[in-house]
Design an enzyme around this catalytic site. Structure first.
Site, PDB file in Angstrom:
ATOM      1  N   GLU A  93      -0.523   1.353  10.806  1.00  0.00           N
ATOM      2  CA  GLU A  93      -1.453   2.646  10.005  1.00  0.00           C
ATOM      3  C   GLU A  93      -1.637   2.240   8.735  1.00  0.00           C
ATOM      4  OE1 GLU A  93      -0.132   6.521  12.925  1.00  0.00           O
ATOM      5  OE2 GLU A  93       1.195   6.139  11.186  1.00  0.00           O
ATOM      6  N   CYS A 351       3.867  10.392   3.006  1.00  0.00           N
ATOM      7  CA  CYS A 351       5.138   9.349   2.709  1.00  0.00           C
ATOM      8  C   CYS A 351       6.190   9.420   3.716  1.00  0.00           C
ATOM      9  CB  CYS A 351       5.675   9.392   1.516  1.00  0.00           C
ATOM     10  SG  CYS A 351       6.578   8.360   0.931  1.00  0.00           S
TER      11      CYS A 351
END
Length: 375
Positions: A93, A351
């Protein structure tokens, strides 16, 4: 038939050497390099200032092949995440984070991660392999293409405006994987990001994040110093051994010394320490005071990261007041401290949430199931 060479695997020096093997002069390699990276061109026929005979030769023996996008997700806050096929049922990703005065691309370096940090979704998937240089720089190449930025960046370079008006102005190696565990391919990609024949980014605008592989930090300082972020996440060895297992090999004393050495050549005069805020785990006032003592000899700033949950993580995010008090202690000690704004969590692009699709070669899933069995 020989497999075509992917020209995205080469930095400028590597491409010059490869072209020399074809009997071509260095300027030809630089022409092709500019077409590939500054113009975002993957068709040799469109490289109009390259000799037709060379274009014909390249079509037979070479390709310009980035990873293949299989899913494109856009968050309500404008964050954009691509799932990229890198072959053999693996996918990584890449995340683009737009802001008012800059655009940051978060790039992956491995299919999975073997470091197994306790709070990270990528680590829970196990590890398959390192990404090639083409698969790493291909994320920037592809993002520029999909954002319509390639030609704009080329125009900025021609105008001498290296960092103004770009869609992607910053790159952070903070996606899937530990960048310094894939050192050679990551450095090849970094050199392309910095080279004026390719992307021409400032060293200050390219950041490598590491969990703390000390010998590789020293090597990065010597070979390609860019901005450095360290995934710290704990204030003492006992806690960090549990949260970031690589600490058992390179404990905090060694890591802090490596950070001091890195600053001798770093483009910035500080190290960024990333610190995920885990409720009841590492977020107490005592932890903040331990951090102050730990980093007293390292010019630094702290980036506090509210934990982004994922299934079966076993952790919760510290509440906003606890994060505010924690930051206040660091600030009162004179340490620049920011709290990261969560971006893209509604598409799992925040994150710690990147997972992709990983065919685990470490048998992590099997070992995890075994550890959970009732004995």
């Amino acid at each position: 038939m020989n497999t075509p060479v992917n020209l995205l695997d080469f930095d400028v020096d590597g491409l010059v050497d490869w072209f020399a093997g074809l009997g071509e002069k260095p300027f030809r390699a630089r022409q092709v390099m500019r077409w590939m990276h500054r113009e975002g061109c993957d068709d040799f026929d469109q490289m109009t200032d390259v000799a037709k005979s060379l274009r014909a030769k390249l079509k037979e023996i070479a390709v310009i092949r980035p990873p293949v996008p299989v899913r494109d997700s856009v968050s309500s806050d404008g964050t954009r995440k691509w799932l990229l096929d890198v072959g053999n049922a693996n996918a990584v990703e890449t995340v683009f984070i737009p802001e008012t005065n800059r655009g940051t691309l978060c790039v992956s370096s491995q299919a999975g991660c073997a470091l197994d940090c306790a709070f990270c979704s990528t680590g829970k998937q196990g590890f398959n392999r390192n990404l090639t240089a083409a698969e790493i720089i291909g994320q920037l190449w592809l993002a520029n293409k999909l954002l319509g930025a390639a030609r704009d960046a080329a125009a900025d370079l021609e105008a001498g405006e290296k960092d103004n008006g770009r869609i992607i102005s910053n790159v952070v190696m903070m996606g899937m994987g530990e960048p310094l565990a894939n050192f050679d391919n990551v450095v090849t990609a970094l050199r392309l990001m910095l080279d004026d024949h390719a992307y021409g980014l400032s060293r200050r605008r390219v950041t490598v994040s590491t969990s703390g592989i000390v010998p590789a930090i020293d090597r990065l300082r010597d070979e390609c110093p860019v901005a450095l972020a360290v995934s710290l996440h704990a204030s003492n060895d006992a806690l960090r051994d549990r949260l970031v297992p690589i600490n058992q090999k390179y404990p905090l004393r060694e890591l802090m010394a490596a950070c001091q050495r890195y600053l001798e050549r770093a483009p910035r005069d500080f190290i960024t320490f990333e610190y995920v805020m885990l409720d009841g785990v590492n977020d107490q006032e005592a932890h903040a005071r331990e951090l102050i003592a730990l980093v007293r000899d390292v010019p630094c700033k702290f980036n506090l990261i509210p934990f982004n949950p994922f299934p079966n993580s076993g952790f919760q995010r510290s509440n906003a007041e606890r994060i505010r008090r924690f930051a206040g202690i660091l600030l009162d000690a004179g340490i620049v401290t920011t709290t990261r704004k969560t971006r893209g969590d509604d598409v799992d692009a925040a994150c710690g949430q990147l997972a992709g699709q990983v065919q685990d070669k470490t048998r992590r899933t099997v070992r995890l199931k075994q550890s959970m069995e009732v004995r």
